[in-house]
Scaffold this motif. Structure first.
Motif, PDB file in Angstrom:
ATOM      1  N   ASP A 161       0.915  -1.344   0.056  1.00 33.73           N
ATOM      2  CA  ASP A 161       0.054  -0.088  -0.201  1.00 33.73           C
ATOM      3  C   ASP A 161       0.952   1.379   0.074  1.00 33.73           C
ATOM      4  N   ARG A 203       1.701   1.828  -3.673  1.00 36.63           N
ATOM      5  CA  ARG A 203       0.529   2.064  -4.447  1.00 36.63           C
ATOM      6  C   ARG A 203       0.277   3.830  -4.033  1.00 36.63           C
ATOM      7  N   GLU A 246       0.802   6.102  -7.373  1.00 34.83           N
ATOM      8  CA  GLU A 246      -0.456   6.453  -7.958  1.00 34.83           C
ATOM      9  C   GLU A 246      -0.774   7.781  -8.212  1.00 34.83           C
ATOM     10  N   ILE A 260      -3.241  -0.580 -10.498  1.00 32.98           N
ATOM     11  CA  ILE A 260      -4.229  -1.690 -10.326  1.00 32.98           C
ATOM     12  C   ILE A 260      -3.551  -2.350  -8.924  1.00 32.98           C
ATOM     13  N   PHE A 261      -4.490  -2.220  -7.908  1.00 35.50           N
ATOM     14  CA  PHE A 261      -4.245  -2.924  -6.781  1.00 35.50           C
ATOM     15  C   PHE A 261      -5.245  -3.922  -6.417  1.00 35.50           C
ATOM     16  N   LEU A 262      -4.846  -5.017  -6.221  1.00 35.72           N
ATOM     17  CA  LEU A 262      -5.430  -6.175  -5.758  1.00 35.72           C
ATOM     18  C   LEU A 262      -4.846  -7.055  -4.376  1.00 35.72           C
ATOM     19  N   ILE A 311     -13.427  -8.774  -6.427  1.00 35.93           N
ATOM     20  CA  ILE A 311     -12.162  -8.160  -5.901  1.00 35.93           C
ATOM     21  C   ILE A 311     -11.979  -7.357  -7.316  1.00 35.93           C
ATOM     22  N   PHE A 312     -12.123  -8.012  -8.484  1.00 32.67           N
ATOM     23  CA  PHE A 312     -11.827  -7.349  -9.596  1.00 32.67           C
ATOM     24  C   PHE A 312     -12.993  -6.315 -10.060  1.00 32.67           C
ATOM     25  N   LYS A 340     -14.359  -4.492  -7.666  1.00 26.89           N
ATOM     26  CA  LYS A 340     -14.327  -3.314  -6.855  1.00 26.89           C
ATOM     27  C   LYS A 340     -13.107  -2.536  -7.393  1.00 26.89           C
ATOM     28  N   GLU A 341     -12.066  -3.139  -7.873  1.00 27.08           N
ATOM     29  CA  GLU A 341     -11.017  -2.434  -8.335  1.00 27.08           C
ATOM     30  C   GLU A 341     -11.309  -2.000  -9.719  1.00 27.08           C
ATOM     31  N   ARG A 350     -13.015   1.359  -8.705  1.00 26.44           N
ATOM     32  CA  ARG A 350     -12.148   2.420  -8.312  1.00 26.44           C
ATOM     33  C   ARG A 350     -11.631   3.427  -9.518  1.00 26.44           C
ATOM     34  N   HIS A 351     -11.720   2.418 -10.758  1.00 24.94           N
ATOM     35  CA  HIS A 351     -11.282   3.409 -12.030  1.00 24.94           C
ATOM     36  C   HIS A 351     -12.494   3.702 -13.003  1.00 24.94           C
TER      37      HIS A 351
END
Length: 567
Positions: A67, A70, A74, A106-108, A128-129, A131-132, A135-136
C-alpha cells in the motif's frame, strides 16, 4: 506553580498509537507510530525490474509495504506527497520525487480469498476485480477507450465476467488505463498465493493454478501496457509455471539480501521503538521472544509480535500463533516419518541441523516428498537460517534452527499439539490433573497407558522421541507457558511449565531414557532425573518469578515402560 522538568514533560506527552492491524499506509504514516520503510522505493527505482516478487512469512508487513508503493506511485486527485515529505525517500532528491503520483495503479489483495470450493473462490475473485474496476470509474466513459473495451469494463464492474474473461482482466484493465492516461499502469497483487494454498487444502488446486497462470501471463508477461509490477506471497509457486517464461521477474525470498530490511523490524528500529514507549530496558526480553530471523544478511524481528508486545504492556506472549492457518504443517506431520519427527523434536531441544532448502517448493510436494517440510517451515517463518551455501543442483544447503522463544511455544502448540489426534481428551485432562496435584502414581499410570496404546515399538528409540512425546502432552495443558531446554540455575532443564495465573503451581520435568531397563534400573533413572532438577537449581527462574509451589518430576522411559519420581 512549580515547573515540570523535561522528564515529566516527556511523560505527559501523548504517545502515538500502535499500528496493530493497520495496513493502510497513509493512515499508518500519519496517525500511528510508523517505522519508515520508504527507502524500499529508492532501491526499486534504482534497479527498476519489470516485475518483482517478494516472499515473506505472514504478518511481516507485506500488505502495508504494497500500500505504501501504491500510495507513492498512484495518480490521485489528492496530494499524496504529504504522506512522504517527512520520510526518508523525500530527501533522496528530485529524481525519486518525479515518480510520486505519476502512474495509474491496479491494486488487488487476495489475502482473504479462503473458501472451500472453486466456485466460491471464483466468485470472490470476481468481486475483487469488480471493486478495483469501480475504483477506476473514469474508464466507463473514457473516449480514449474503444466500445469493445468499455463493454469488457462493464462486465468486470458489474460482476458478470466469465472465468475466461476474468483471467484476462489484468491485461484488459491495464490496456484501458494505458489508453486513458497515456501512461502504462503499475500492477500490485498482494498475497497472490493465499487462494493457491486454499485450493491445495480444499482440493481445487489444479483449477486455481490454471486461472492464476492465465491471469499472470496476460498481466505480467510481455504486457506492453505495464510500467512495472509487484507481487507478494509466502511461497514462490514457480514449478507450476505460473510465472512461465517471465524472464522479467525479480524474486526476493528470505534468503536474498535485496530488500532484506524492509519486511519486519531491524534491531535499531526495535531499540528506537522501545525507547519511545519507555521500555528500553525490555530490549533483551524482546530479543529472546521475537528476534532471530535472518532475511539475507539482515537480523529481523517479527513486527506483528513486537507491536503486540508493547500493546500488551510489555508482557510477552506468542502473539503470532493466532494470525493464520497452519494446515499445511499439520498435513506434513500427518505423513512425516520417524526421522523427520526426530529432527523436528530436536529443534525444540535447541539443536540445529543442515538440510536442503528449495525456495521453489510447491504445495503438492508435501505428500509426495515430506522432507520439504523444512522448506515450508523456513518460508513460513517457523525456522531461521544460520548458515547458507549452494548445493551442486542449485538448491540451498542451510543450517536451520528455531528463531526465538515465541516460535518454540508456537511449535509446541501448533505442531506438537497435533498429537491431540492420538490422545483422548479425557486422558489429557487426567494427565494434567495428576501433574498439577503432584500425584506421581496417577501420572505414571496415565503415561504408561498412553505408551501402551499409542506408540509402536520402533518409535521408542531414544530420548528425543520421549522428549517430543512429553512436550506434546504438555502443549495440551491449559494455563501454562511450556518451554524446553532453557537455562535456569546451573544448566538447562528439559521441560518447564510456568503458570500464567498466580496461585497455580509450576512444573519441572527432567527426562531419562534407556533400553531394556529393569524396573529397578528405571526407578533409579527417575530418581537421578529428579535429583538433577534440585542439584542444578532448575527452579531458579520460577522462584525468582515468585511462584510458591513447584512440582518436580523425574521421568524415566525404557521401551513402553515408564517410571515417575516426584518432589
Amino acid at each position: 506553580m512549580a515547573e515540570m522538568n523535561p522528564g515529566q514533560i516527556q511523560e505527559c506527552e501523548q504517545k502515538l498509537p500502535l499500528p496493530i492491524g493497520v495496513s493502510n499506509y497513509s493512515l499508518a504514516a500519519s496517525e500511528y507510530y510508523y517505522i519508515d520503510k520508504t527507502m524500499m522505493i529508492k532501491d526499486f527505482i534504482d534497479e527498476r525490474p519489470m516485475v518483482t516478487l517478494f516472499t515473506r512469512p505472514r504478518r511481516f508487513g507485506k500488505t502495508l509495504n504494497m500500500d505504501m508503493l501504491r500510495t507513492y506511485f498512484e495518480r490521485s486527485d489528492k496530494d499524496t506527497s504529504v504522506y512522504f515529505r517527512d520520510k526518508k525517500i523525500w530527501s533522496c532528491g528530485q529524481k525519486y520525487r518525479d515518480y510520486q503520483g505519476r502512474y495509474p495503479v491496479i491494486f488487488l489483495t487476495f489475502k482473504d480469498v479462503k473458501f472451500d470450493t472453486w466456485e466460491e473462490t471464483f466468485a470472490a475473485l470476481r468481486d475483487i476485480f469488480a471493486k478495483e474496476a469501480q475504483r477506476h470509474k473514469e474508464l466507463q466513459s473514457s473516449e480514449k477507450c474503444d466500445g469493445y473495451s468499455r463493454k469488457v469494463y462493464e462486465r468486470l464492474v458489474n460482476g458478470s465476467a466469465t472465468e475466461v474473461e476474468l483471467s484476462s482482466a489484468l491485461l484488459d484493465l491495464s490496456a484501458m488505463l494505458h489508453s486513458h492516461y497515456d501512461v502504462a499502469p503499475v500492477i500490485i497483487i498482494d498475497e497472490y498465493d493465499t487462494p493457491i494454498q486454499q485450493g491445495h487444502s480444499e482440493d481445487y488446486y489444479d483449477k486455481i493454478i490454471r486461472f492464476m497462470r492465465n491471469l499472470f501471463s496476460g498481466g505480467f508477461k510481455d504486457n506492453s501496457h505495464l510500467s512495472f509490477g509487484f507481487l507478494t506471497g509466502i511461497l514462490r509457486v514457480a514449478k507450476e509455471s505460473i510465472f512461465s517464461g517471465m524472464n522479467n521477474l525479480s524474486i526476493n525470498s528470505v534468503l536474498d539480501n535485496k530488500y532484506s530490511a524492509y519486511f519486519g523490524f531491524t534491531a535499531d528500529e526495535v531499540r528506537e521503538m522501545a525507547a519511545y514507549y519507555g521500555a528500553a530496558d525490555k530490549y533483551d526480553e524482546i530479543c529472546q521472544w521475537y528476534d532471530g530471523y535472518l532475511f539475507g544478511k539482515t537480523e529481523i524481528f517479527n513486527p506483528w509480535s513486537v507491536v503486540s508486545y508493547f500493546s500488551n504492556k510489555c508482557e510477552p506472549r506468542p502473539f503470532w500463533v493466532s494470525t493464520g492457518s497452519n494446515d499445511v504443517i499439520g498435513e506434513v506431520l500427518a505423513v512425516a516419518d520417524n526421522e523427520i519427527y526426530d529432527r523436528l523434536t530436536s529443534l525444540v531441544n535447541g539443536e540445529t541441523f543442515t538440510t536442503f532448502i528449495d525456495t521453489d517448493v510447491i504445495y503438492p510436494q508435501i505428500k509426495s516428498n515430506p522432507s520439504t517440510i523444512y522448506s515450508f517451515l523456513l518460508m513460513t517463518g517457523y525456522l531461521k537460517v544460520l548458515n547458507t551455501s549452494l548445493s551442486f543442483n542449485g538448491d540451498f544447503l542451510c543450517e536451520v534452527a528455531l528463531p526465538n522463544r515465541e516460535i518454540s511455544l508456537v511449535y509446541n502448540k501448533e505442531i506438537l499439539q497435533r498429537m491431540e489426534n492420538m490422545i483422548p481428551q479425557a486422558t489429557a485432562i487426567s494427565i494434567q490433573e495428576a501433574a498439577f496435584s503432584g500425584d506421581h502414581k496417577r501420572l505414571k499410570s496415565q503415561l504408561q497407558m498412553m505408551l501402551t496404546q499409542s506408540v509402536s515399538f520402533f518409535d521408542t528409540v531414544g530420548e528425543n522421541f520421549y522428549h517430543g512425546f512429553m512436550l506434546g502432552l504438555c502443549a495440551l495443558m491449559s494455563g501454562t507457558f511450556v518451554t524446553s531446554n532453557r537455562e535456569s540455575g546451573d544448566d538447562r532443564y528439559d521441560i518447564q511449565l510456568k503458570p500464567i495465573r498466580k496461585g497455580l503451581p509450576g512444573i519441572l520435568i527432567e527426562l531419562k531414557a534407556g533400553k531394556n531397563c529393569s524396573d529397578e534400573e528405571l526407578k533409579n533413572m527417575s530418581e537421578a532425573a529428579l535429583k538433577q532438577i534440585t542439584d542444578k537449581k532448575y527452579d531458579t527462574e520460577m522462584k525468582n518469578a515468585g511462584i510458591q509451589t513447584i512440582y518436580k518430576y523425574g521421568v524415566a522411559f525404557s521401551g513402553k515402560n515408564v517410571e515417575v519420581a516426584v518432589e
